[in-house]
Design a protein around this motif. Structure first.
Motif, PDB file in Angstrom:
ATOM      1  N   LYS A 118       0.848  -1.185   0.000  1.00  0.00           N
ATOM      2  CA  LYS A 118       0.000   0.000   0.000  1.00  0.00           C
ATOM      3  C   LYS A 118       0.888   1.241   0.000  1.00  0.00           C
ATOM      4  CE  LYS A 118      -4.241   1.485   2.162  1.00  0.00           C
ATOM      5  NZ  LYS A 118      -4.167   2.500   3.199  1.00  0.00           N
ATOM      6  N   ILE A 119       0.606   2.151  -0.902  1.00  0.00           N
ATOM      7  CA  ILE A 119       1.417   3.356  -0.976  1.00  0.00           C
ATOM      8  C   ILE A 119       0.910   4.357   0.069  1.00  0.00           C
ATOM      9  CG2 ILE A 119       2.032   5.323  -2.436  1.00  0.00           C
ATOM     10  CD1 ILE A 119       1.897   3.340  -4.816  1.00  0.00           C
ATOM     11  N   PRO A 120       1.820   4.773   0.957  1.00  0.00           N
ATOM     12  CA  PRO A 120       1.366   5.696   2.006  1.00  0.00           C
ATOM     13  C   PRO A 120       1.029   7.071   1.420  1.00  0.00           C
ATOM     14  CG  PRO A 120       3.723   5.366   2.114  1.00  0.00           C
ATOM     15  CD  PRO A 120       3.241   4.488   1.018  1.00  0.00           C
ATOM     16  N   LYS A 121       0.202   7.755   2.138  1.00  0.00           N
ATOM     17  CA  LYS A 121      -0.245   9.057   1.660  1.00  0.00           C
ATOM     18  C   LYS A 121       0.747  10.135   2.072  1.00  0.00           C
ATOM     19  CE  LYS A 121      -4.628  11.460   1.272  1.00  0.00           C
ATOM     20  NZ  LYS A 121      -4.167  12.827   1.442  1.00  0.00           N
ATOM     21  N   ASP A 122       1.019  11.021   1.148  1.00  0.00           N
ATOM     22  CA  ASP A 122       1.880  12.164   1.401  1.00  0.00           C
ATOM     23  C   ASP A 122       1.294  13.021   2.540  1.00  0.00           C
ATOM     24  OD1 ASP A 122       3.981  13.592  -0.792  1.00  0.00           O
ATOM     25  OD2 ASP A 122       3.085  14.905   0.694  1.00  0.00           O
ATOM     26  N   SER A 123       2.155  13.524   3.410  1.00  0.00           N
ATOM     27  CA  SER A 123       1.661  14.310   4.551  1.00  0.00           C
ATOM     28  C   SER A 123       1.343  15.762   4.200  1.00  0.00           C
ATOM     29  CB  SER A 123       2.697  14.330   5.680  1.00  0.00           C
ATOM     30  OG  SER A 123       2.991  13.038   6.107  1.00  0.00           O
ATOM     31  N   ILE A 124       1.683  16.172   3.004  1.00  0.00           N
ATOM     32  CA  ILE A 124       1.528  17.587   2.664  1.00  0.00           C
ATOM     33  C   ILE A 124       0.088  17.889   2.245  1.00  0.00           C
ATOM     34  CG2 ILE A 124       2.435  19.498   1.255  1.00  0.00           C
ATOM     35  CD1 ILE A 124       4.513  18.068   3.092  1.00  0.00           C
ATOM     36  N   GLY A 125      -0.489  18.894   2.883  1.00  0.00           N
ATOM     37  CA  GLY A 125      -1.885  19.212   2.596  1.00  0.00           C
ATOM     38  C   GLY A 125      -2.072  20.263   1.519  1.00  0.00           C
ATOM     39  N   ALA A 126      -1.106  21.156   1.372  1.00  0.00           N
ATOM     40  CA  ALA A 126      -1.232  22.229   0.385  1.00  0.00           C
ATOM     41  C   ALA A 126       0.166  22.719   0.026  1.00  0.00           C
ATOM     42  CB  ALA A 126      -2.052  23.376   0.958  1.00  0.00           C
ATOM     43  N   PHE A 127       0.285  23.225  -1.190  1.00  0.00           N
ATOM     44  CA  PHE A 127       1.569  23.760  -1.648  1.00  0.00           C
ATOM     45  C   PHE A 127       1.442  25.254  -1.860  1.00  0.00           C
ATOM     46  CE2 PHE A 127       1.175  19.406  -3.116  1.00  0.00           C
ATOM     47  CZ  PHE A 127       2.339  18.845  -2.630  1.00  0.00           C
ATOM     48  N   ALA A 128       2.499  25.979  -1.510  1.00  0.00           N
ATOM     49  CA  ALA A 128       2.470  27.421  -1.714  1.00  0.00           C
ATOM     50  C   ALA A 128       3.856  27.895  -2.133  1.00  0.00           C
ATOM     51  CB  ALA A 128       2.034  28.128  -0.438  1.00  0.00           C
TER      52      ALA A 128
ATOM     53  N   MET B 203       8.712   3.964  -6.996  1.00  0.00           N
ATOM     54  CA  MET B 203       9.268   3.677  -8.316  1.00  0.00           C
ATOM     55  C   MET B 203       8.153   3.214  -9.267  1.00  0.00           C
ATOM     56  SD  MET B 203      12.180   4.634  -7.523  1.00  0.00           S
ATOM     57  CE  MET B 203      13.297   4.218  -8.862  1.00  0.00           C
ATOM     58  N   PRO B 204       8.463   3.180 -10.587  1.00  0.00           N
ATOM     59  CA  PRO B 204       7.407   2.821 -11.549  1.00  0.00           C
ATOM     60  C   PRO B 204       6.762   1.450 -11.283  1.00  0.00           C
ATOM     61  CG  PRO B 204       9.325   3.695 -12.690  1.00  0.00           C
ATOM     62  CD  PRO B 204       9.710   3.544 -11.255  1.00  0.00           C
ATOM     63  N   ASN B 205       7.479   0.550 -10.632  1.00  0.00           N
ATOM     64  CA  ASN B 205       6.888  -0.765 -10.339  1.00  0.00           C
ATOM     65  C   ASN B 205       6.263  -0.831  -8.947  1.00  0.00           C
ATOM     66  OD1 ASN B 205       9.108  -0.753  -8.718  1.00  0.00           O
ATOM     67  ND2 ASN B 205      10.024  -2.626  -9.527  1.00  0.00           N
ATOM     68  N   GLY B 206       6.111   0.331  -8.301  1.00  0.00           N
ATOM     69  CA  GLY B 206       5.433   0.369  -7.008  1.00  0.00           C
ATOM     70  C   GLY B 206       6.339   0.201  -5.801  1.00  0.00           C
ATOM     71  N   LYS B 207       7.617  -0.058  -6.032  1.00  0.00           N
ATOM     72  CA  LYS B 207       8.542  -0.201  -4.898  1.00  0.00           C
ATOM     73  C   LYS B 207       8.801   1.157  -4.260  1.00  0.00           C
ATOM     74  CE  LYS B 207      11.477  -4.246  -5.533  1.00  0.00           C
ATOM     75  NZ  LYS B 207      10.996  -4.898  -4.309  1.00  0.00           N
ATOM     76  N   ARG B 208       8.902   1.154  -2.927  1.00  0.00           N
ATOM     77  CA  ARG B 208       9.164   2.419  -2.223  1.00  0.00           C
ATOM     78  C   ARG B 208      10.606   2.413  -1.719  1.00  0.00           C
ATOM     79  NH1 ARG B 208       6.547   4.099   3.473  1.00  0.00           N
ATOM     80  NH2 ARG B 208       7.517   6.135   3.648  1.00  0.00           N
ATOM     81  N   LEU B 209      11.367   3.452  -2.091  1.00  0.00           N
ATOM     82  CA  LEU B 209      12.789   3.506  -1.750  1.00  0.00           C
ATOM     83  C   LEU B 209      13.086   4.729  -0.896  1.00  0.00           C
ATOM     84  CD1 LEU B 209      14.284   2.546  -5.238  1.00  0.00           C
ATOM     85  CD2 LEU B 209      13.564   1.022  -3.400  1.00  0.00           C
ATOM     86  N   ARG B 210      14.025   4.547   0.050  1.00  0.00           N
ATOM     87  CA  ARG B 210      14.246   5.583   1.060  1.00  0.00           C
ATOM     88  C   ARG B 210      15.636   6.201   1.068  1.00  0.00           C
ATOM     89  NH1 ARG B 210      10.859   1.759   3.051  1.00  0.00           N
ATOM     90  NH2 ARG B 210       8.993   2.443   4.124  1.00  0.00           N
ATOM     91  N   SER B 211      16.542   5.772   0.192  1.00  0.00           N
ATOM     92  CA  SER B 211      17.886   6.357   0.198  1.00  0.00           C
ATOM     93  C   SER B 211      18.535   6.180  -1.167  1.00  0.00           C
ATOM     94  CB  SER B 211      18.765   5.681   1.253  1.00  0.00           C
ATOM     95  OG  SER B 211      19.009   4.338   0.859  1.00  0.00           O
ATOM     96  N   SER B 212      19.625   6.930  -1.400  1.00  0.00           N
ATOM     97  CA  SER B 212      20.354   6.811  -2.665  1.00  0.00           C
ATOM     98  C   SER B 212      20.911   5.402  -2.839  1.00  0.00           C
ATOM     99  CB  SER B 212      21.510   7.809  -2.715  1.00  0.00           C
ATOM    100  OG  SER B 212      21.032   9.096  -2.468  1.00  0.00           O
TER     101      SER B 212
END
Ligand code: ZN
Length: 166
Positions: free
Chosen positions: A5-15, A102-111
């Motif tokens: 499951k892809i977690p939801k971004d915490s950002i509510g609005a952009f300015a 990533m395009p295949n749904g993998k979530r990566l956290r570092s270089s």
């Protein structure tokens, strides 16, 4: 393979802030925000970039404690095609964690994880380069985080209220 499951971004609005009048203008989409951020140093933002808006118009949003403000570093590269950069706020509001889907749904956290991913899936190498990933988290504006009189190490509450001067 189970699809994570892809977690939801915490950002509510952009300015974005105008370089001339310093007013804050809302940016409707994350995509547009990432485009502005990508070249922000060479190409600072001003109200005239928005159709039918000038510096004389009132700002869209006030910089105050009615919400928690976090400030991005300028010139974070736009995420490569079919990837998404997401920011997740820690529960204690101490830090945001940056990750990429990533395009295949993998979530990566570092270089390092990006490097490993490209070794495992070399077919993405022509579209995706490691330099396009930035794991620098945005800065949480401490003044905007409510805290009690014992100081900044005390536990933070999620509910935002006006911060009084010490
Ligand atoms: Zn302006």
């Amino acid at each position: 393979m189970q699809k994570s499951k892809i977690p939801k971004d915490s950002i509510g609005a952009f300015a974005v802030q105008c370089e001339k009048c310093f007013k804050w203008r809302l940016v409707p989409t994350k995509e547009e925000y990432e485009t502005i951020r990508d070249t922000f140093i060479e190409d600072p933002w001003c109200c005239e970039k928005r159709p039918n808006v000038t510096c004389d118009d009132p700002g869209d949003i006030e910089y105050d404690t009615s919400r928690l403000w976090i400030i991005d570093k300028p010139n974070i590269p736009k995420p490569p095609p079919d990837t998404e950069r997401i920011l997740i706020m820690r529960r204690d509001l101490s830090k945001l964690d940056v990750s990429y889907i990533m395009p295949n749904g993998k979530r990566l956290r570092s270089s390092v994880e990006i490097e490993k991913f490209l070794d495992a899936y070399p077919e993405y190498r022509d579209k995706i380069s490691v330099e396009k990933f930035a794991f620098t988290p945005p800065k949480i504006l401490e003044d905007m985080v409510p805290r009690n009189s014992e100081g900044r190490n005390s536990s933070r509450t999620k509910k935002l209220k006006t911060v009084e001067d010490d």
